[in-house]
Design a protein around this motif. Structure first.
Motif, mmCIF file in Angstrom:
data_model
loop_
_atom_site.group_PDB
_atom_site.id
_atom_site.type_symbol
_atom_site.label_atom_id
_atom_site.label_comp_id
_atom_site.label_asym_id
_atom_site.label_seq_id
_atom_site.Cartn_x
_atom_site.Cartn_y
_atom_site.Cartn_z
ATOM 1 N N LEU A 122 0.638 -0.981 0.033
ATOM 2 C CA LEU A 122 0.123 0.059 0.435
ATOM 3 C C LEU A 122 1.270 0.880 0.130
ATOM 4 O O LEU A 122 1.786 0.828 0.941
ATOM 5 N N LYS B 164 0.584 -6.417 10.949
ATOM 6 C CA LYS B 164 0.009 -5.740 9.552
ATOM 7 C C LYS B 164 -1.897 -5.888 10.787
ATOM 8 O O LYS B 164 -2.169 -6.443 11.072
ATOM 9 N N VAL B 165 -2.239 -4.413 10.550
ATOM 10 C CA VAL B 165 -3.122 -4.640 10.907
ATOM 11 C C VAL B 165 -4.884 -4.869 9.786
ATOM 12 O O VAL B 165 -4.349 -4.230 8.937
ATOM 13 N N LYS C 210 3.712 7.746 3.225
ATOM 14 C CA LYS C 210 3.984 6.605 3.922
ATOM 15 C C LYS C 210 3.826 5.002 2.444
ATOM 16 O O LYS C 210 3.228 4.786 1.643
ATOM 17 N N LEU D 166 3.881 0.744 2.520
ATOM 18 C CA LEU D 166 3.724 -0.297 3.981
ATOM 19 C C LEU D 166 4.166 -1.337 2.347
ATOM 20 O O LEU D 166 4.031 -1.855 1.241
ATOM 21 N N GLY E 71 0.340 5.417 0.443
ATOM 22 C CA GLY E 71 -0.692 6.881 0.459
ATOM 23 C C GLY E 71 0.756 7.767 0.401
ATOM 24 O O GLY E 71 1.757 8.304 -0.382
ATOM 25 N N ARG E 72 0.864 9.125 0.830
ATOM 26 C CA ARG E 72 1.088 10.347 0.397
ATOM 27 C C ARG E 72 2.298 10.149 1.356
ATOM 28 O O ARG E 72 2.931 10.993 1.092
ATOM 29 N N ALA F 71 -2.571 1.956 15.622
ATOM 30 C CA ALA F 71 -1.544 1.701 14.129
ATOM 31 C C ALA F 71 -0.655 3.409 13.783
ATOM 32 O O ALA F 71 -0.998 4.208 14.567
ATOM 33 N N VAL G 42 5.820 -3.410 11.483
ATOM 34 C CA VAL G 42 4.228 -4.182 12.190
ATOM 35 C C VAL G 42 3.556 -4.792 12.096
ATOM 36 O O VAL G 42 4.141 -5.234 11.164
ATOM 37 N N LEU H 59 6.556 -0.697 6.895
ATOM 38 C CA LEU H 59 5.401 0.661 6.627
ATOM 39 C C LEU H 59 7.553 1.443 7.183
ATOM 40 O O LEU H 59 8.203 1.596 7.799
ATOM 41 N N GLU I 51 -4.450 6.149 14.545
ATOM 42 C CA GLU I 51 -5.543 5.195 13.900
ATOM 43 C C GLU I 51 -5.460 4.094 14.355
ATOM 44 O O GLU I 51 -4.058 3.950 15.459
#
Ligand SMILES: Nc1ncnc2c1ncn2[C@@H]1O[C@H](COP(=O)(O)OP(=O)(O)OP(=O)(O)O)[C@@H](O)[C@H]1O
Ligand SMILES: [Mg+2]
Length: 243
Positions: free
Chosen positions: A8, A83-84, A13, A15, A10-11, A190, A81, A26, A179
């Motif tokens: 994944l 995974k959630v 980070k 993963l 994001g802006r 998380a 981390v 992460l 979060e």
């Protein structure tokens, strides 16, 4: 732990999957964003600073019996981390009036609240994360009733732990966003806890040491984040350990 493909992005980070399906790596990027990603920038070194601040705060919370997704640091910009399954609710805790409290209610920035305020936002960038309340959470089945109670309780507990932690470092924890995610059968804090997701001011001068410097073009973003890191971690390498 072997780092595999991107899971994944994001802006701020990324993963990555690992060879263990229960864990992700992460990575904190140097990208800075504000106003739903409309404002973009890059701050060289921010990723590494945020990784260190976040790692330190997660470890500190763990030592105070708050379960987080943090396992260990793996590189200057990466942490391992758990995974959630992210709960699509952003939980904000406020101690001092700032940001939306000024624009929404007309309250005066910098005023200390008589008691902490907990707010919920729907985690949906296409809707600009609108504010919601507990009955929205139930009506839209965003989380179970027991989970909402736990989110509220844990967020308040994090505040009770972190506020004095920052205070001992001459820093004011104005507000912060958490979060939460489901992992096996329990809830974990998380994502990240850093000057990108908290408002942190110098206690005496009230100088902003967080993402508002980027939002408001105040300059000195990296120096401000570094200052937070130095006060958090630096203090411990000196003789008088501040806990
Ligand atoms: N342990 C975890 N397991 C799975 N997903 C996680 C975990 N920790 C954080 N995430 C998710 O990874 C993403 C991190 O990326 P980033 O924060 O850069 O995204 P973003 O652009 O801010 O968008 P978002 O609004 O989804 O956070 C977020 O969606 C976050 O909820
Ligand atoms: Mg995010």
């Amino acid at each position: 732990m072997e780092k595999l493909d991107l899971f994944l992005e994001g802006r701020t980070k990324r993963l990555y999957r690992t060879d263990n399906e229960n864990f992700l790596i992460l990575e904190f990027k140097d990208n800075a964003t504000a106003f739903d990603g409309q404002k973009k920038g890059k701050i060289e070194g921010k990723g590494a600073i945020n990784n260190q601040i976040s790692s330190h705060l997660f470890k500190y919370l763990e030592s105070h019996h708050v379960a987080t997704h943090f396992d260990r640091s793996v590189s200057p910009t990466e942490m391992l981390v758990k995974k959630v399954e992210i709960i699509p609710i952003e939980v904000v805790v406020r101690n001092v009036v700032s940001g939306r409290m000024v624009t929404l209610y007309g309250w005066k920035e910098g005023e200390e609240l008589k008691c902490p305020v907990v707010e919920y936002y729907l985690k949906d960038n296409s809707l600009s994360d609108p504010m919601i309340n507990e009955s929205h959470v139930m009506a839209f089945e965003l989380a179970e009733a027991e989970e909402v109670k736990a989110l509220n309780r844990i967020a308040r507990k994090v505040n009770v732990i972190l506020r004095p932690f920052f205070d001992r470092r001459e820093l004011l924890l104005v507000d912060f966003k958490l979060e939460f995610g489901r992992h096996k059968n329990y809830l974990l804090v998380a994502d990240e806890i850093s000057p990108d997701t908290c408002r942190i001011w110098d206690k005496k001068s009230k100088k902003k040491l967080d993402r508002d410097r980027f939002r408001k073009d105040m300059g000195g973003v990296k120096d401000a984040y570094q200052e937070v890191l130095t006060r958090i971690v630096g203090a411990e390498s000196s003789q008088s350990v501040i806990t």
